[in-house]
Design an enzyme around this catalytic site. Structure first.
Site, mmCIF file in Angstrom:
data_model
loop_
_atom_site.group_PDB
_atom_site.id
_atom_site.type_symbol
_atom_site.label_atom_id
_atom_site.label_comp_id
_atom_site.label_asym_id
_atom_site.label_seq_id
_atom_site.Cartn_x
_atom_site.Cartn_y
_atom_site.Cartn_z
ATOM 1 N N CYS A 110 -10.427 -5.390 0.411
ATOM 2 C CA CYS A 110 -11.502 -4.754 0.528
ATOM 3 C C CYS A 110 -12.490 -5.018 -0.658
ATOM 4 O O CYS A 110 -11.801 -5.501 -1.674
ATOM 5 C CB CYS A 110 -11.144 -3.128 0.853
ATOM 6 S SG CYS A 110 -10.357 -2.524 -0.732
ATOM 7 N N CYS A 161 -4.058 0.883 -2.428
ATOM 8 C CA CYS A 161 -4.122 -0.613 -1.534
ATOM 9 C C CYS A 161 -3.091 -1.447 -2.265
ATOM 10 O O CYS A 161 -2.546 -0.946 -3.347
ATOM 11 C CB CYS A 161 -5.260 -1.180 -1.770
ATOM 12 S SG CYS A 161 -6.800 -0.346 -0.859
ATOM 13 N N CYS A 182 -10.842 -3.806 -3.983
ATOM 14 C CA CYS A 182 -9.621 -4.662 -4.473
ATOM 15 C C CYS A 182 -10.150 -6.033 -4.918
ATOM 16 O O CYS A 182 -9.675 -6.560 -5.835
ATOM 17 C CB CYS A 182 -8.704 -4.617 -3.423
ATOM 18 S SG CYS A 182 -7.861 -3.062 -3.181
ATOM 19 N N ASN A 221 0.853 -1.064 0.209
ATOM 20 C CA ASN A 221 0.041 0.062 -0.054
ATOM 21 C C ASN A 221 0.923 1.081 0.250
ATOM 22 O O ASN A 221 1.958 1.302 0.469
ATOM 23 C CB ASN A 221 -1.038 0.005 1.056
ATOM 24 C CG ASN A 221 -0.306 -0.296 2.648
ATOM 25 O OD1 ASN A 221 0.742 -0.680 2.884
ATOM 26 N ND2 ASN A 221 -1.081 0.682 3.457
ATOM 27 N N VAL A 222 0.294 2.227 -0.594
ATOM 28 C CA VAL A 222 0.997 3.555 -0.791
ATOM 29 C C VAL A 222 -0.104 4.533 -0.446
ATOM 30 O O VAL A 222 -0.926 4.876 -1.157
ATOM 31 C CB VAL A 222 1.545 3.899 -2.131
ATOM 32 C CG1 VAL A 222 2.239 5.103 -2.293
ATOM 33 C CG2 VAL A 222 2.412 2.812 -2.737
ATOM 34 N N GLU A 223 0.011 5.263 0.976
ATOM 35 C CA GLU A 223 -0.633 6.409 1.287
ATOM 36 C C GLU A 223 -0.410 7.919 0.970
ATOM 37 O O GLU A 223 0.684 7.881 0.139
ATOM 38 C CB GLU A 223 -0.854 5.993 2.985
ATOM 39 C CG GLU A 223 -1.214 4.842 3.402
ATOM 40 C CD GLU A 223 -1.468 5.083 5.014
ATOM 41 O OE1 GLU A 223 -1.850 4.139 5.428
ATOM 42 O OE2 GLU A 223 -0.768 5.799 5.474
ATOM 43 N N GLU A 262 -3.104 -4.209 -3.205
ATOM 44 C CA GLU A 262 -3.731 -4.891 -4.694
ATOM 45 C C GLU A 262 -3.547 -4.092 -5.964
ATOM 46 O O GLU A 262 -3.227 -4.509 -6.893
ATOM 47 C CB GLU A 262 -5.102 -5.423 -4.338
ATOM 48 C CG GLU A 262 -5.300 -6.047 -3.408
ATOM 49 C CD GLU A 262 -5.577 -5.757 -2.039
ATOM 50 O OE1 GLU A 262 -5.986 -6.542 -0.990
ATOM 51 O OE2 GLU A 262 -5.267 -4.713 -1.676
#
Length: 156
Positions: free
Chosen positions: A104, A71, A107, A60-62, A73
């Site tokens: 989620c 996410c 995803c 994940n990359v916020e 995925e």
């Protein structure tokens, strides 16, 4: 959790070979260590075994604008496309403790789009098929049923 026995490592395997779920989860744990999660402090890693035996990972990359967060995925599917495409045969996702994490809804839909027939996922309740976790899904075949153009895979 139920796990299938299979060869260790990530070498190319025939499509009928059992999935090494432990090795796939280990790849996801390694990817999780590269996550950028300064806001939630909830790093996630994902790994997939493709039909042709390749493995692909994502994390994940916020973003400070939370809605723009990717996410694990999402980055995994981007890696699949960057690597020439392919279909996911088996998928694992883990949280910051290395435990199985259920994708989620968004995803699940993304994974459905890139699934191979019979795709399986490591879930919090054991290995399940994509059809079990996303029954009656909307996908490319739905568009074909309506006469709309579904995307076609381009040759590399």
């Amino acid at each position: 959790m139920s796990r299938a026995d299979g060869p260790s490592g990530t070498a190319v395997r025939p499509a009928a070979a059992a999935v090494d779920w432990d090795a796939l989860a280990d790849l996801a744990r390694g990817a999780m260590r590269h996550a950028y999660a300064p806001y939630s402090r909830f790093p996630v890693g994902a790994a997939a075994l493709l039909e042709d035996g390749r493995t692909v990972v994502g994390c994940n990359v916020e973003n400070a604008s939370y809605g723009l967060t990717l996410c694990a995925e999402c980055t995994l599917v981007g890696q699949i496309q960057l690597g020439g495409g392919g279909r996911i045969r088996a998928f694992a996702c883990v949280d910051q403790h290395g435990d199985a994490l259920m994708p989620c809804g968004r995803c699940r839909q993304l994974l459905y789009e890139f699934r191979a027939p019979g795709m399986e996922l490591m879930t919090t309740r054991g290995v399940r098929s994509m059809d079990e976790i996303l029954p009656d899904a909307f996908g490319p075949e739905t568009l074909e049923d309506t006469g709309a153009e579904a995307p076609r895979e381009e040759a590399p």
